[in-house]
Design an enzyme around this catalytic site. Structure first.
Site, PDB file in Angstrom:
ATOM      1  N   HIS A 196      58.802  49.361  65.962  1.00 37.66           N
ATOM      2  CA  HIS A 196      59.980  48.019  66.730  1.00 37.66           C
ATOM      3  C   HIS A 196      60.885  48.333  67.506  1.00 37.66           C
ATOM      4  CE1 HIS A 196      58.333  47.075  61.740  1.00 37.66           C
ATOM      5  NE2 HIS A 196      58.600  45.983  62.764  1.00 37.66           N
ATOM      6  N   GLU A 198      49.259  38.606  56.954  1.00 41.83           N
ATOM      7  CA  GLU A 198      49.179  39.443  58.219  1.00 41.83           C
ATOM      8  C   GLU A 198      48.430  40.435  57.752  1.00 41.83           C
ATOM      9  OE1 GLU A 198      53.666  40.759  58.729  1.00 41.83           O
ATOM     10  OE2 GLU A 198      53.673  40.593  56.464  1.00 41.83           O
ATOM     11  N   ASP A 223      50.945  43.229  62.290  1.00 43.22           N
ATOM     12  CA  ASP A 223      49.854  43.871  61.030  1.00 43.22           C
ATOM     13  C   ASP A 223      48.592  43.458  61.146  1.00 43.22           C
ATOM     14  OD1 ASP A 223      51.631  45.695  60.103  1.00 43.22           O
ATOM     15  OD2 ASP A 223      53.119  44.342  59.723  1.00 43.22           O
ATOM     16  N   CYS A 277      54.118  34.370  64.697  1.00 42.25           N
ATOM     17  CA  CYS A 277      55.014  35.268  64.999  1.00 42.25           C
ATOM     18  C   CYS A 277      54.849  37.098  65.301  1.00 42.25           C
ATOM     19  CB  CYS A 277      55.952  35.564  64.317  1.00 42.25           C
ATOM     20  SG  CYS A 277      55.428  36.172  62.620  1.00 42.25           S
TER      21      CYS A 277
HETATM   22  C1  PEP Z   1      53.833  41.519  62.603  1.00 41.61           C
HETATM   23  O1  PEP Z   1      53.381  42.148  61.894  1.00 41.61           O
HETATM   24  O2  PEP Z   1      52.875  40.874  63.426  1.00 41.61           O
HETATM   25  C2  PEP Z   1      54.734  40.672  61.962  1.00 41.61           C
HETATM   26  C3  PEP Z   1      56.288  39.652  63.028  1.00 41.61           C
HETATM   27  O3  PEP Z   1      55.873  41.778  61.693  1.00 41.61           O
HETATM   28  P1  PEP Z   1      56.743  42.751  61.419  1.00 41.61           P
HETATM   29  O4  PEP Z   1      56.222  43.756  63.516  1.00 41.61           O
HETATM   30  O5  PEP Z   1      57.679  42.574  61.114  1.00 41.61           O
HETATM   31  O6  PEP Z   1      55.557  43.869  60.233  1.00 41.61           O
HETATM   32 MG    MG Z   2      54.115  42.793  59.893  1.00 48.28          MG
END
Ligand code: PEP
Ligand code: MG
Length: 554
Positions: free
Chosen positions: A188, A430, A454, A501
């Site tokens: 992140h 995911e 994910d 996303c």
């Molecule tokens: C993902 O898992 O692709 C996602 C957009 O969520 P995060 O990156 O917040 O886990």
């Molecule tokens: Mg995710």
């Protein structure tokens, strides 16, 4: 000049001084003092300094996270004024002739034990605040200022690795680049760097050196290189590279206000991912067509305690109002795995990525979930809200969520609180399970948003936090791309629309494939919107469709 290389996670070139981030854990040294008066005076000075620091933090927090969240610093100030606390410290100094650090640490332990033994859960939670306040005092007394972890001038941040809860505490105006020795491209912190559109690199072994503190440096986020005390030749070369990047960015400006339509008329919605209200400025600046993912958990990570319904309502309303009718998809709390906040008291797990996270946590803690849903539905009248749910693996989870939403809407209506007539509901795809039952899920929902970060981790069984597995984490893997296609077909057959996303949405190489599959929306870091729009407007889908489908899906 010292050159350290790593892996780039966000392109760009930046110049500035280095700030080496260290967590500065304080170990209390126990010692005896000769004069208790002198030691009490030292304690009093530290106490006043701490109160002053908390004043500064309170004012900063009011503008950044709102008054309700800022309150915590006032509570900390009140603790420092508390007679029981201060008298306890002074008594230990006087009676045992111990140094102030030890007296504070002992008082802290006693108070924590006392708070923990209380019946009231609110009071039990205050033990964390006693610890925090005492740690601040100890750091001041031992000459290490807690807030000195935040640089006071714009700097290149070098760290071993950063947890999301640490990155959110940085003053974003003061960060020129991130350089970490650890980390992974899908951590992140990397996502945050891309969100802020600042050069960033990971795996920079040898960069974390306290001697670099304050030295001039250049980060080349294109190649993943940091130059400490660069020589003249490198400075000139990097200046030229920066000029070229600025020129390219200026050209992209011309695409603002234009639609994201291919040469043969296929439209795809280009939306942005955000983590806070502050990111909305960048969304608007980059002309996104909506917000495709608001990671609401960052609201929780920034807080010292569960954000109340009113605090959340204020944030959601602000984002919706600022987006002025464009769709805003807010993802409900995706806590767990690498996203941890102390006050959740999540138990330690062997495999946190496979553990009690996201919707699993929310369905077990419906009070926390309902607070968020109430805030969302209250805010729904201020714009075009859509809500989605993370980490779904089964139909029953979706049905349970829909049941809770009905309950929330009924309660709000009984209280005379208005909600928008239509709030689109969707879920993240995911997990391979969700992808494989997407035809069933689509019957209950308006849309899907594919979280490739994910989805890749779970499909390829490769931890997204582990940089050593980057050779396994191939997001172009046929398995991932086939799952995306299957989800798109299942959704369309059952009347739902599909977006992506995860970070893969911004992969310029795959944009032709996504268009060929008929993906309806892509949600990316704001700074990727215009480069993607350029690519889309240059593509003729009918001419390449068969070729790309067979190239990537076999
Ligand atoms: C993902 O898992 O692709 C996602 C957009 O969520 P995060 O990156 O917040 O886990
Ligand atoms: Mg995710």
């Amino acid at each position: 000049m010292i050159t350290v290389t790593g892996e780039s996670v966000c392109a760009g070139v930046t110049f500035g001084p280095v700030f080496v981030f260290s967590r500065g854990e304080s170990k209390v040294k126990r010692s005896h003092v000769e004069s208790s008066e002198d030691e009490i005076e030292r304690f009093e000075k530290a106490r006043k300094k701490a109160i002053g620091e908390l004043d500064i933090l309170y004012n900063k927090a009011i503008t950044e996270v709102g008054e309700a969240n800022a309150m915590i610093f006032q509570i900390h100030q009140m603790m420092l004024e508390d007679l029981d606390y201060t008298e306890s410290v002074k008594n230990i100094i006087t009676n045992e002739l111990l140094n102030a650090e030890t007296a504070v640490a002992q008082t802290c332990d006693n108070f924590v034990a006392m708070f923990r033994a209380m019946d009231d859960s609110y009071m039990r939670e205050r033990s964390a605040d006693v610890k925090d306040v005492s740690e601040r005092l100890i750091q001041i007394l031992s000459g290490k200022n807690k807030d000195a972890i935040v640089s006071d001038k714009p700097s290149i941040i070098i760290a071993d690795d950063l947890a999301p809860s640490e990155t959110v505490q940085f003053d974003k105006d003061k960060i020129l680049a991130f350089v970490t020795e650890g980390g992974s491209t899908h951590s992140h912190t990397a996502i945050l760097a891309r969100m802020m559109n600042i050069p960033a690199m990971i795996g920079a072994k040898g960069a974390l050196n306290a001697d670099f503190n304050g030295k001039d440096a250049i980060v080349d986020g294109f190649t993943g290189t940091v130059y400490i005390e660069p020589d003249e030749e490198t400075i000139e070369k990097m200046k030229a590279k920066k000029r070229e990047t600025d020129k390219q960015r200026a050209l992209l400006e011309k695409l603002k206000g234009k639609a994201s339509v291919t040469k043969d008329g296929q439209k795809i919605e280009l939306c942005a991912n955000i983590g806070s209200v502050m990111d909305v400025a960048s969304v608007l600046r980059n002309d996104a067509e909506g917000i495709g993912l608001f990671r609401s958990e960052f609201l929780y990570l920034e807080s010292r305690d569960y954000p109340s319904e009113d605090v959340q309502f204020g944030v959601y309303r602000e984002v919706l109002s600022k987006m002025n009718g464009k769709r805003v998809i807010i993802r409900t709390l995706d806590i767990g795995a690498d996203k941890q906040a102390n006050y959740f008291h999540l138990p330690k797990e062997e495999n946190p990525a496979l553990g009690m996270r996201a919707i699993r946590f929310c369905l077990q803690h419906t009070d926390i979930f309902k607070t968020q849903l109430r805030a969302l539905y209250r805010a729904s009248v201020f714009g075009n809200l859509a809500i989605m749910f993370p980490m779904i693996v089964s139909e029953w989870e979706v049905l349970k969520v829909l049941e809770i939403i009905d309950e929330v809407k009924r309660e709000l209506s009984e209280e005379g609180i208005a909600c928008a007539k239509k709030v689109e509901l969707g879920c993240m795809i995911e997990t391979p399970a969700a992808a494989l039952i997407s035809d069933i899920l689509a019957k209950h929902l308006d849309f899907f948003s594919i979280g490739t970060n994910d989805l890749t981790q779970y499909t390829l069984a490769a931890d997204r936090q582990n940089p050593k597995l980057s050779f396994i984490r191939n997001e172009h893997h046929t398995a991932i791309l086939r799952l995306i296609r299957a989800v798109t077909e299942n959704a369309h057959k059952n009347g739902a629309w599909v977006g992506i996303c995860g970070e893969l949405a911004a992969d310029e190489e795959l944009i032709e494939l996504f268009l060929a599959m008929g993906i309806d929306e892509l949600s990316v870091i704001p700074s990727f919107i215009l480069p993607l729009r350029k690519k889309i407007t240059e593509t003729d889908v009918s001419a390449i469709k068969d070729m790309v489908l067979s190239k990537y899906l076999m």
